[in-house]
Structure formats: C-alpha cells, structure tokens
Design a protein around this motif. Structure first.
Motif, PDB file in Angstrom:
ATOM      1  N   TYR A  61      33.852  75.031  26.890  1.00 57.24           N
ATOM      2  CA  TYR A  61      34.385  76.045  27.790  1.00 57.24           C
ATOM      3  C   TYR A  61      34.947  77.184  26.961  1.00 57.24           C
ATOM      4  CZ  TYR A  61      38.642  73.340  26.943  1.00 57.24           C
ATOM      5  OH  TYR A  61      39.676  72.657  26.357  1.00 57.24           O
ATOM      6  N   ASP A  62      34.771  78.369  27.471  1.00 54.40           N
ATOM      7  CA  ASP A  62      35.216  79.577  26.786  1.00 54.40           C
ATOM      8  C   ASP A  62      36.694  79.785  27.081  1.00 54.40           C
ATOM      9  OD1 ASP A  62      35.598  82.051  25.667  1.00 54.40           O
ATOM     10  OD2 ASP A  62      33.992  83.047  26.787  1.00 54.40           O
ATOM     11  N   VAL A  65      37.833  82.537  29.314  1.00 60.81           N
ATOM     12  CA  VAL A  65      37.557  82.443  30.748  1.00 60.81           C
ATOM     13  C   VAL A  65      38.498  81.448  31.421  1.00 60.81           C
ATOM     14  CG1 VAL A  65      35.802  81.906  32.482  1.00 60.81           C
ATOM     15  CG2 VAL A  65      35.159  83.084  30.370  1.00 60.81           C
ATOM     16  N   ILE A  66      38.593  80.231  30.870  1.00 63.35           N
ATOM     17  CA  ILE A  66      39.483  79.205  31.415  1.00 63.35           C
ATOM     18  C   ILE A  66      40.196  78.511  30.261  1.00 63.35           C
ATOM     19  CG2 ILE A  66      38.141  78.797  33.503  1.00 63.35           C
ATOM     20  CD1 ILE A  66      37.047  76.267  32.226  1.00 63.35           C
ATOM     21  N   GLN A  70      42.710  74.051  32.971  1.00 59.14           N
ATOM     22  CA  GLN A  70      41.768  74.401  34.042  1.00 59.14           C
ATOM     23  C   GLN A  70      40.453  73.651  33.861  1.00 59.14           C
ATOM     24  OE1 GLN A  70      41.983  78.612  33.268  1.00 59.14           O
ATOM     25  NE2 GLN A  70      43.169  78.985  35.136  1.00 59.14           N
ATOM     26  N   ALA A  71      39.962  73.560  32.634  1.00 64.47           N
ATOM     27  CA  ALA A  71      38.724  72.823  32.373  1.00 64.47           C
ATOM     28  C   ALA A  71      38.905  71.345  32.731  1.00 64.47           C
ATOM     29  CB  ALA A  71      38.310  72.977  30.915  1.00 64.47           C
ATOM     30  N   LEU A  74      38.903  71.026  36.524  1.00 68.41           N
ATOM     31  CA  LEU A  74      37.560  71.199  37.078  1.00 68.41           C
ATOM     32  C   LEU A  74      36.705  69.956  36.864  1.00 68.41           C
ATOM     33  CD1 LEU A  74      36.789  74.897  36.081  1.00 68.41           C
ATOM     34  CD2 LEU A  74      37.105  73.995  38.391  1.00 68.41           C
ATOM     35  N   LEU A 117      30.128  73.861  38.560  1.00 61.30           N
ATOM     36  CA  LEU A 117      30.796  73.714  37.267  1.00 61.30           C
ATOM     37  C   LEU A 117      30.044  74.268  36.054  1.00 61.30           C
ATOM     38  CD1 LEU A 117      32.316  70.132  37.608  1.00 61.30           C
ATOM     39  CD2 LEU A 117      33.496  72.312  37.713  1.00 61.30           C
ATOM     40  N   PRO A 119      28.872  77.161  35.212  1.00 61.61           N
ATOM     41  CA  PRO A 119      29.380  78.414  34.628  1.00 61.61           C
ATOM     42  C   PRO A 119      30.686  78.258  33.853  1.00 61.61           C
ATOM     43  CG  PRO A 119      28.784  78.724  36.931  1.00 61.61           C
ATOM     44  CD  PRO A 119      28.711  77.264  36.659  1.00 61.61           C
ATOM     45  N   TYR A 120      31.434  77.211  34.121  1.00 61.31           N
ATOM     46  CA  TYR A 120      32.741  77.054  33.485  1.00 61.31           C
ATOM     47  C   TYR A 120      32.747  76.031  32.356  1.00 61.31           C
ATOM     48  CZ  TYR A 120      34.088  79.618  37.613  1.00 61.31           C
ATOM     49  OH  TYR A 120      34.169  80.569  38.586  1.00 61.31           O
ATOM     50  N   THR A 121      32.206  74.828  32.603  1.00 56.97           N
ATOM     51  CA  THR A 121      32.301  73.751  31.606  1.00 56.97           C
ATOM     52  C   THR A 121      30.950  73.137  31.248  1.00 56.97           C
ATOM     53  OG1 THR A 121      32.631  72.051  33.280  1.00 56.97           O
ATOM     54  CG2 THR A 121      34.617  73.132  32.405  1.00 56.97           C
ATOM     55  N   CYS A 123      29.391  71.364  33.182  1.00 56.27           N
ATOM     56  CA  CYS A 123      29.382  70.206  34.090  1.00 56.27           C
ATOM     57  C   CYS A 123      29.059  68.878  33.418  1.00 56.27           C
ATOM     58  CB  CYS A 123      28.388  70.437  35.236  1.00 56.27           C
ATOM     59  SG  CYS A 123      28.562  69.196  36.532  1.00 56.27           S
TER      60      CYS A 123
END
Length: 167
Positions: A61-62, A65-66, A70-71, A74, A117, A119-121, A123
């Motif tokens: 995860y970036d 961004v998060i 948060q990661a 999620l 998910l 786009p964030y981690t 998934c």
C-alpha cells in the motif's frame, strides 16, 4: 478443501474442524503457497518489473494514499465480508441444501472485495496470498505483516458476529 488460512482459522474457532486438522491445513496452505510462488518466480522475469505495487501480485500500500491502520482495517473488512459470506453459506442450520449457489455466492464476495480493495492494498484477504509472494520476491517488509495478521483478526471477529446475527 480450504486454500485460505483465515477461513481455516474461522472454522477452527467455530469448532467445525479440530486443532490437528487446522494445523495440517495451515502447513499445507503455506507450503503450497511457497511452492507455487517459487515455481512462478522461477518461470517468470519478475525482477524486471520493479518494486512495489507495480509488481503483479505483490501486496503493498502506498503510504501517500493510506496509512498502515487504514490498510489493516481495509484488509480486516474485506476478509470479514468473505468470512461472513462463507460461514452463512455453509451453515446447515439455515436450511440451505448444498448447491451450485454456495460457490457462486463466495465467488461474488471475492469479486466484490477485489474490486473494492485492489486500488488500495491489492486485496490480499488471505494470509498466504498476502505474504508468500512478497517473501519470495524479496519485497517483504513491515507492510507484509498487515497482510498476515489482518485476515486472522477478521476470523476472530467473524465467528462471534456470525453466531450472534446469522444463526
């Protein structure tokens, strides 16, 4: 069989499988993950892809961004959604006969969580998927711990939630 240790852990906590079966599943899941990742790593030119989220399959995860909390949330939420779907689907007390709809509902839950998910981690929702490829490609770091422990936390939360609201 189970291919996700979070599911095996939830079934163990719900007393649907024994400790011995749980341990055998976990060892087999991680051994299979390392074997598969090792073969894939050996057959592909992964090193030319670079580092971080650009590498196919790496859970990352970036931090711009998060953040880590948060990661973690999620991944817990995604795994919790999957686990509640599975526990509800396989619950014989609800009067559902085994049919083709069980794998379909589980597959749709996995699809929905991937759409949400990725786009964030990227998934993980699976401790093996979230950690093994990172280790094999040499990209394991503190982020990898999120993908190892968040699904297990979701298992701990999912079983009582299921037993309170869905049984």
């Amino acid at each position: 069989g189970h291919v996700n240790p979070a599911i095996s852990f939830a079934l163990f906590l719900d007393k649907r499988i024994s400790l011995l079966v749980f341990v055998v599943y976990i060892v087999a899941q991680f051994a299979g993950g390392f074997a598969g990742a090792g073969i894939l790593y050996g057959l592909t030119n992964v090193t030319s892809l670079g580092k971080g989220i650009a590498v196919a399959g790496v859970n990352y995860y970036d931090m711009n961004v998060i953040n880590t909390a948060q990661a973690f949330f999620l991944e817990v939420f995604g795994t919790l959604f999957l686990l509640l779907t599975i526990l509800s689907t396989i619950n014989e007390a609800r009067g559902h006969a085994p049919s083709y709809l069980q794998p379909l509902s589980i597959g749709i839950a996995i699809l929905v969580m991937h759409i949400f998910l990725i786009p964030y981690t990227n998934c993980a929702i699976n401790p093996v998927r979230g950690t093994v490829w990172n280790v094999v490609t040499g990209q394991a770091n503190t982020h990898t711990l999120v993908f190892l422990f968040a699904p297990l936390v979701a298992s701990i939360v999912a079983v009582p939630l299921h037993n309170i609201f869905f049984v």
